[in-house]
Design a protein around this motif. Structure first.
Motif, mmCIF file in Angstrom:
data_model
loop_
_atom_site.group_PDB
_atom_site.id
_atom_site.type_symbol
_atom_site.label_atom_id
_atom_site.label_comp_id
_atom_site.label_asym_id
_atom_site.label_seq_id
_atom_site.Cartn_x
_atom_site.Cartn_y
_atom_site.Cartn_z
ATOM 1 N N LEU A 58 0.826 -1.204 0.000
ATOM 2 C CA LEU A 58 0.000 0.000 0.000
ATOM 3 C C LEU A 58 0.866 1.263 0.000
ATOM 4 O O LEU A 58 0.563 2.240 -0.694
ATOM 5 C CB LEU A 58 -0.917 -0.004 1.222
ATOM 6 C CG LEU A 58 -2.105 -0.966 1.202
ATOM 7 C CD1 LEU A 58 -2.879 -0.874 2.506
ATOM 8 C CD2 LEU A 58 -3.016 -0.684 0.025
ATOM 9 N N ASP A 59 1.944 1.238 0.770
ATOM 10 C CA ASP A 59 2.829 2.401 0.837
ATOM 11 C C ASP A 59 3.446 2.701 -0.532
ATOM 12 O O ASP A 59 3.611 3.876 -0.903
ATOM 13 C CB ASP A 59 3.938 2.157 1.866
ATOM 14 C CG ASP A 59 3.404 2.109 3.299
ATOM 15 O OD1 ASP A 59 2.274 2.579 3.531
ATOM 16 O OD2 ASP A 59 4.122 1.574 4.173
ATOM 17 N N ILE A 60 3.775 1.650 -1.279
ATOM 18 C CA ILE A 60 4.376 1.851 -2.604
ATOM 19 C C ILE A 60 3.385 2.552 -3.534
ATOM 20 O O ILE A 60 3.739 3.497 -4.253
ATOM 21 C CB ILE A 60 4.827 0.502 -3.198
ATOM 22 C CG1 ILE A 60 6.077 -0.001 -2.462
ATOM 23 C CG2 ILE A 60 5.114 0.637 -4.693
ATOM 24 C CD1 ILE A 60 6.495 -1.411 -2.863
ATOM 25 N N TYR A 61 2.134 2.093 -3.531
ATOM 26 C CA TYR A 61 1.132 2.732 -4.383
ATOM 27 C C TYR A 61 0.934 4.202 -3.995
ATOM 28 O O TYR A 61 0.780 5.074 -4.860
ATOM 29 C CB TYR A 61 -0.198 1.987 -4.294
ATOM 30 C CG TYR A 61 -0.317 0.877 -5.314
ATOM 31 C CD1 TYR A 61 -0.717 1.159 -6.620
ATOM 32 C CD2 TYR A 61 -0.025 -0.440 -4.984
ATOM 33 C CE1 TYR A 61 -0.831 0.146 -7.572
ATOM 34 C CE2 TYR A 61 -0.128 -1.454 -5.918
ATOM 35 C CZ TYR A 61 -0.530 -1.158 -7.216
ATOM 36 O OH TYR A 61 -0.632 -2.153 -8.153
ATOM 37 N N ARG A 62 0.950 4.480 -2.695
ATOM 38 C CA ARG A 62 0.756 5.852 -2.236
ATOM 39 C C ARG A 62 1.938 6.720 -2.650
ATOM 40 O O ARG A 62 1.758 7.828 -3.175
ATOM 41 C CB ARG A 62 0.572 5.874 -0.727
ATOM 42 C CG ARG A 62 0.222 7.277 -0.196
ATOM 43 C CD ARG A 62 -0.012 7.306 1.309
ATOM 44 N NE ARG A 62 1.193 6.951 2.053
ATOM 45 C CZ ARG A 62 1.376 5.772 2.662
ATOM 46 N NH1 ARG A 62 0.447 4.831 2.603
ATOM 47 N NH2 ARG A 62 2.504 5.528 3.316
ATOM 48 N N GLN A 63 3.148 6.215 -2.441
ATOM 49 C CA GLN A 63 4.335 7.001 -2.781
ATOM 50 C C GLN A 63 4.455 7.206 -4.293
ATOM 51 O O GLN A 63 4.966 8.234 -4.755
ATOM 52 C CB GLN A 63 5.587 6.303 -2.247
ATOM 53 C CG GLN A 63 5.667 6.294 -0.716
ATOM 54 C CD GLN A 63 6.767 5.380 -0.193
ATOM 55 O OE1 GLN A 63 7.698 5.064 -0.922
ATOM 56 N NE2 GLN A 63 6.656 4.957 1.060
ATOM 57 N N ALA A 64 3.973 6.224 -5.055
ATOM 58 C CA ALA A 64 4.039 6.339 -6.511
ATOM 59 C C ALA A 64 2.878 7.160 -7.076
ATOM 60 O O ALA A 64 2.878 7.482 -8.269
ATOM 61 C CB ALA A 64 4.036 4.940 -7.144
ATOM 62 N N GLY A 65 1.890 7.483 -6.223
ATOM 63 C CA GLY A 65 0.721 8.209 -6.698
ATOM 64 C C GLY A 65 -0.105 7.399 -7.678
ATOM 65 O O GLY A 65 -0.698 7.940 -8.627
ATOM 66 N N ARG A 66 -0.180 6.089 -7.454
ATOM 67 C CA ARG A 66 -0.859 5.202 -8.391
ATOM 68 C C ARG A 66 -2.134 4.588 -7.800
ATOM 69 O O ARG A 66 -2.547 3.493 -8.191
ATOM 70 C CB ARG A 66 0.103 4.077 -8.802
ATOM 71 C CG ARG A 66 1.326 4.533 -9.577
ATOM 72 C CD ARG A 66 0.960 4.937 -11.005
ATOM 73 N NE ARG A 66 0.313 3.856 -11.694
ATOM 74 C CZ ARG A 66 0.949 2.848 -12.303
ATOM 75 N NH1 ARG A 66 2.268 2.796 -12.265
ATOM 76 N NH2 ARG A 66 0.274 1.913 -12.940
ATOM 77 N N GLN A 67 -2.793 5.308 -6.889
ATOM 78 C CA GLN A 67 -4.018 4.760 -6.298
ATOM 79 C C GLN A 67 -5.142 4.630 -7.321
ATOM 80 O O GLN A 67 -6.154 3.994 -7.047
ATOM 81 C CB GLN A 67 -4.497 5.618 -5.122
ATOM 82 C CG GLN A 67 -3.588 5.576 -3.904
ATOM 83 C CD GLN A 67 -2.624 6.731 -3.869
ATOM 84 O OE1 GLN A 67 -2.169 7.197 -4.914
ATOM 85 N NE2 GLN A 67 -2.327 7.220 -2.670
ATOM 86 N N ASP A 68 -4.968 5.235 -8.500
ATOM 87 C CA ASP A 68 -5.975 5.098 -9.542
ATOM 88 C C ASP A 68 -5.772 3.847 -10.388
ATOM 89 O O ASP A 68 -6.577 3.532 -11.262
ATOM 90 C CB ASP A 68 -5.951 6.321 -10.462
ATOM 91 C CG ASP A 68 -4.592 6.519 -11.133
ATOM 92 O OD1 ASP A 68 -3.590 5.943 -10.631
ATOM 93 O OD2 ASP A 68 -4.514 7.259 -12.125
#
Length: 673
Positions: free
Chosen positions: A209-219
């Motif tokens: 989850l942290d990776i998606y948040r840091q990458a801005g890829r929650q979409d």
């Protein structure tokens, strides 16, 4: 597309466009079938292979598994025909085929194809290539679905190491996030709440989850899988409230991305309801009992879009495998019904042998291959109740590298021999002298094991055809049969697979020899011996013909795909099994040879006036010779269909030069005199 040309790039672009606009399945299906016809009509076999790879993904994603068997078989045959063995295209085709077999529940075939793919990929992919990580992810799904959580976890750890070493920014790499989620689910399903393994699963799920948040890829579409995976881990570690929160977020994301009228949404909604019930029960607000955590499911939709041929190896790399969290069953319980030898071996490994190794050899366990391969009917899967009277019982083979065997092999063998010789209701039955001469279970150095079976520690090199031709097919069958339950290093599977990869020149040479025997024994000597009244010689001619036919059919279908014909006791059992495969070549020949053996008695020994009505053996002779000629005619048709001959001569001796013209090597042993 015009029929006189095929544009692979245009095909892939058009297929992507169909998926982008969410075209109906029927439209995509029709497009793929038209593309197959166009590529074939244009004579573009490489383009046809691209279409078949895409079709495999499409049919798999739509759960059209029976139709996909034909696509898989055709793709493998075409890749072999194109001489792609040992190339990246061969690895991609094997991965796609293995994934299709896994989705269809054909786990033994999937395992074999994945093993071949890994062997090729390790040789042709550059160091750190992410396709290799994707392959390990796919292999982990197979192990998860077959209940081997330890092997599944090892595959995912290998994939994670590859991704981390090749990443330019591991903190923002969503491929790493997907693998972290997969590994978290595997570990959590096999762990107990509060254990170190559960703690690791928690950290991995949170890292994703942290990776998606840091990458801005929650979409991203895969973000929902990461949320659902985090929810599943929370549920398994006893945090029902946390599971509810993550499932709610996942469900909201799925509704926005995929819609509510999907299996993905319905599955996650059911998981959310289960988590809510557990949370209510924990708070005392509801008296209902939540299902066991192991019954919970979460993951990606069953109808995922297929990737392009170039991307197919990445299937599963960034997603929770399958339409549900992998099932990680506990080791089998003692059987309430009779087990086959292979089932008994697997249960003995999981419940007795592996725990002993984990306790006494924890540092070596991640390096030990285990399974049951070699001599014995249970290694072929042909054992039954009659097999229990000799050489039967709980046993397993453990294979070590040379260095590991030198360090602990003898001590490990002593510990293995000290294990209980009775498991469930099964004890060790009497050992035959042959089994006593050659040990069939226990601890082996990998090379020494294969040398004890074949005389070679690994398959002879391709440039030594004479060595290959000295290896009996039944010997090769014994070296490549059975099942491997665990192989963290892949070293044993690589050595085993080397014996399946018979060089094509050797296969063609053997096919030519079998053509010669079919002609000599069946077409020439059988009728002559019958005319002479020498029934015994005619009977032997039938035997030679049938054995040559069985060998030829296995060689025609390809050892890499179907293995080798075993020794006479199990020849027909294996042959019937091969003939039952979808799209097996010369599938009817097995039954025809069985009929030939039935009529051979009357044909060879009936004599004048034999049988009711006094017609003698003439009708049986006529039927036997007709069967022989019919089989030979089918062989000629197959040779022409395969492009191995342009002759329609039905006397098979005259077909041999056509087949041998396709042999590339110059070694005289490959050709007939």
């Amino acid at each position: 597309m015009p029929h006189d040309d095929f544009d692979t790039r245009k095909f892939l672009q058009s297929l992507d466009a169909l998926f982008d606009r969410h075209a109906a399945d029927g439209d995509i299906d029709g497009f793929l079938k038209d593309a197959m016809a166009d590529a074939e009509n244009a004579g573009d076999l490489a383009g046809l292979l691209t279409v078949l790879n895409e079709a495999m993904g499409f049919y798999r994603s739509r759960a059209r598994h029976e139709e996909n068997q034909w696509i898989v078989q055709r793709a493998i045959e075409l890749a072999l025909r194109l001489g792609l063995e040992g190339t990246e295209a061969w690895a991609t085709t094997l991965i796609n085929a293995a994934t299709a077999m896994r989705a269809a529940g054909r786990y033994d075939q999937a395992r074999d194809l994945y093993d071949q793919a890994l062997d090729t990929a390790q040789r042709v992919y550059p160091t750190g290539d992410r396709r290799l990580a994707a392959l390990h992810n796919n292999r982990s799904m197979l192990y998860s679905e077959t209940g081997d959580s330890a092997a599944a976890a090892q595959e995912l750890r290998t994939a994670l190491a590859i991704l981390e070493s090749s990443s330019v920014d591991a903190g923002r790499d969503v491929d790493i996030a997907g693998t972290c989620t997969n590994l978290a689910l595997v570990l959590a399903a096999a762990a107990t709440a509060g254990s170190a393994q559960m703690d690791e699963a928690h950290d991995l799920a949170q890292r994703a989850l942290d990776i998606y948040r840091q990458a801005g890829r929650q979409d991203s579409a895969h973000y929902a899988s990461t949320l659902a995976g985090r929810a599943q881990v929370a549920f398994l570690e006893g945090d029902a409230d946390g599971a509810v929160a993550y499932y709610e977020r996942a469900l909201e994301h799925i509704a926005a991305t995929y819609g509510e009228d999907t299996d993905y949404y319905r599955t996650t909604a059911a998981n959310l309801q289960t988590a809510r019930q557990a949370a209510a029960r924990a708070s005392g607000a509801d008296g209902t009992t939540a299902p066991a955590a192991g019954d919970d499911t979460a993951g990606e939709p069953a109808t995922d879009s297929p990737s392009s041929a170039a991307e197919a190896a990445a299937d599963g790399q960034t997603s929770v495998p399958g339409s549900a969290v992998p099932s990680h069953d506990a080791a089998p319980r003692p059987a309430a019904v009779p087990m086959t030898g292979m089932q008994l071996s697997r249960a003995y490994w999981l419940q007795v042998v592996r725990p002993m190794l984990a306790e006494r050899y924890p540092g070596y366990l991640p390096r030990i291959a285990a399974g049951l391969v070699g001599h014995g009917s249970e290694c072929y899967g042909f054992d039954d109740a009659l097999s229990h009277d000799h050489d039967f019982g709980p046993r397993v083979c453990l294979w070590l590298t040379a260095d590991d065997y030198a360090a602990v092999g003898e001590r490990m063998q002593a510990d293995y021999e000290a294990l209980p010789r009775t498991f469930d209701v099964y004890g060790r039955s009497v050992s035959t002298p042959r089994a006593q001469e050659t040990r069939r279970d226990g601890v082996f150095e990998i090379g020494a094991f294969f040398e004890s079976v074949t005389g070679w520690p690994a398959a002879p090199p391709a440039d030594q055809p004479a060595a290959w031709l000295m290896l009996d097919e039944a010997t090769l069958a014994a070296a490549t049969n059975g099942k491997v339950f665990a192989d963290p290093l892949g070293a044993f599977s690589k050595a085993r697979q080397s014996f399946k990869l018979m060089p094509d020149d050797v296969r063609l040479s053997l096919m030519s020899r079998r053509l010669g025997m079919l002609a000599q024994a069946g077409q020439y000597n059988l009728p002559r011996m019958l005319q002479r009244g020498d029934g015994a010689a005619a009977w032997l001619a039938v035997d030679e013909f049938v054995r040559a036919a069985a060998s030829y059919v296995f060689l025609e279908n390809g050892p890499a795909t179907v293995g080798y014909v075993p020794y006479y006791k199990w020849l027909f059992a294996a042959w019937r099994q091969l003939s039952a495969r979808l799209f097996a070549k010369l599938a009817e020949v097995c039954g025809q040879c069985e009929r030939l053996l039935q009529v051979a008695s009357a044909a060879c020994f009936g004599g004048a006036g034999f049988g009711e009505g006094g017609r003698g053996s003439a009708p049986a002779v006529a039927e036997a010779t007709s069967i022989v000629e019919g089989i030979c005619g089918q062989v000629v048709d197959r040779l022409n269909a395969d492009g191995l001959s342009s002759s329609t001569d039905d006397f098979l001796e005259w077909q041999r030069p056509y087949v041998e013209a396709h042999i590339q090597g110059g070694d005289p042993c490959l050709r007939s005199l």
